[in-house]
Write a protein that holds these residues in place. Structure first.
Motif, mmCIF file in Angstrom:
data_model
loop_
_atom_site.group_PDB
_atom_site.id
_atom_site.type_symbol
_atom_site.label_atom_id
_atom_site.label_comp_id
_atom_site.label_asym_id
_atom_site.label_seq_id
_atom_site.Cartn_x
_atom_site.Cartn_y
_atom_site.Cartn_z
ATOM 1 N N GLN A 50 0.127 -8.296 -3.213
ATOM 2 C CA GLN A 50 -0.051 -7.154 -4.496
ATOM 3 C C GLN A 50 -1.267 -7.033 -4.964
ATOM 4 O O GLN A 50 -2.105 -8.383 -4.962
ATOM 5 N N THR A 51 -1.253 -6.281 -5.018
ATOM 6 C CA THR A 51 -2.873 -6.606 -6.181
ATOM 7 C C THR A 51 -2.737 -4.926 -6.730
ATOM 8 O O THR A 51 -0.896 -4.901 -6.954
ATOM 9 N N ALA A 52 -3.369 -4.611 -7.718
ATOM 10 C CA ALA A 52 -3.191 -3.716 -9.201
ATOM 11 C C ALA A 52 -2.866 -2.863 -7.693
ATOM 12 O O ALA A 52 -2.452 -1.812 -8.912
ATOM 13 N N THR A 53 -3.456 -2.162 -6.844
ATOM 14 C CA THR A 53 -3.425 -0.587 -6.374
ATOM 15 C C THR A 53 -2.149 -0.646 -5.211
ATOM 16 O O THR A 53 -1.956 0.473 -5.073
ATOM 17 N N GLN A 54 -1.935 -2.522 -4.737
ATOM 18 C CA GLN A 54 -1.425 -2.024 -4.081
ATOM 19 C C GLN A 54 0.422 -2.804 -3.550
ATOM 20 O O GLN A 54 0.222 -3.838 -4.582
ATOM 21 N N ASP A 55 1.257 -2.625 -3.082
ATOM 22 C CA ASP A 55 2.015 -3.375 -3.184
ATOM 23 C C ASP A 55 2.138 -4.395 -2.496
ATOM 24 O O ASP A 55 1.923 -3.860 -1.016
ATOM 25 N N GLY A 56 2.208 -5.126 -2.071
ATOM 26 C CA GLY A 56 3.009 -6.559 -1.346
ATOM 27 C C GLY A 56 3.931 -6.173 -0.243
ATOM 28 O O GLY A 56 4.673 -5.255 -0.169
ATOM 29 N N GLY A 57 3.977 -7.201 0.500
ATOM 30 C CA GLY A 57 4.889 -7.353 2.020
ATOM 31 C C GLY A 57 4.464 -6.934 3.417
ATOM 32 O O GLY A 57 2.961 -7.589 3.399
ATOM 33 N N ILE A 58 4.851 -6.654 4.073
ATOM 34 C CA ILE A 58 4.177 -6.033 5.172
ATOM 35 C C ILE A 58 4.204 -4.607 6.196
ATOM 36 O O ILE A 58 4.808 -4.407 5.717
ATOM 37 N N VAL A 59 2.463 -4.882 5.791
ATOM 38 C CA VAL A 59 2.319 -3.739 5.892
ATOM 39 C C VAL A 59 2.144 -3.014 7.788
ATOM 40 O O VAL A 59 1.196 -4.282 8.658
ATOM 41 N N SER A 60 1.959 -1.806 8.599
ATOM 42 C CA SER A 60 2.002 -2.044 9.489
ATOM 43 C C SER A 60 -0.097 -1.366 9.683
ATOM 44 O O SER A 60 -0.319 -0.418 8.783
ATOM 45 N N LYS A 61 -1.103 -1.574 10.753
ATOM 46 C CA LYS A 61 -2.312 -1.045 10.927
ATOM 47 C C LYS A 61 -3.238 -1.206 11.627
ATOM 48 O O LYS A 61 -2.448 -1.695 12.135
ATOM 49 N N GLU A 62 -4.106 -0.599 11.827
ATOM 50 C CA GLU A 62 -4.498 -0.111 13.243
ATOM 51 C C GLU A 62 -5.393 -1.349 13.501
ATOM 52 O O GLU A 62 -5.992 -1.925 12.659
ATOM 53 N N ALA A 63 -5.550 -2.324 14.757
ATOM 54 C CA ALA A 63 -6.122 -3.272 14.956
ATOM 55 C C ALA A 63 -7.569 -2.790 15.741
ATOM 56 O O ALA A 63 -7.316 -1.330 16.576
#
Length: 106
Positions: A50-63
């Motif tokens: 978790q950062t000030a702008t984004q929530d923590g957790g498991i996120v999906s993104k492109e490789a």
């Protein structure tokens, strides 16, 4: 290092691998690694703190996928095509689809 003929914003088709047949837009090109990041292709799940702008957790993104595994989508019929270069009458150098001869750059 060979010249990369794919640019950010191009519409491409995955021609081999687990995502074969998928289509997407190039988000980023990494010419030093001979790879590109394509929207909706090669999705991976990552743990993110978790950062000030984004929530923590498991996120999906492109490789990143290898440039050799994707091909530009022909502007005429949407099928994969190779890319060539030619000069227009006004002197501009543009990319064109070898399949149909259609100019890719505006």
């Amino acid at each position: 290092m060979p010249k990369v003929k794919i640019r950010k914003g191009d519409h491409v088709v995955v021609i081999t691998g687990k995502d074969k047949g998928k289509r997407g837009e190039v988000l980023k090109v990494l010419p030093a690694d001979n790879r590109a990041i394509v929207k909706g292709v090669a999705m991976v799940r990552r743990h993110q703190k978790q950062t000030a702008t984004q929530d923590g957790g498991i996120v999906s993104k492109e490789a990143a996928v290898n440039i050799s595994n994707i091909a530009i989508e022909d502007p005429k019929d949407g099928k994969p095509t190779r890319v060539g270069y030619k000069f227009l009458k006004d002197g501009r150098k543009v990319r064109f689809a070898k399949r149909s001869g259609e100019v890719i750059d505006g």
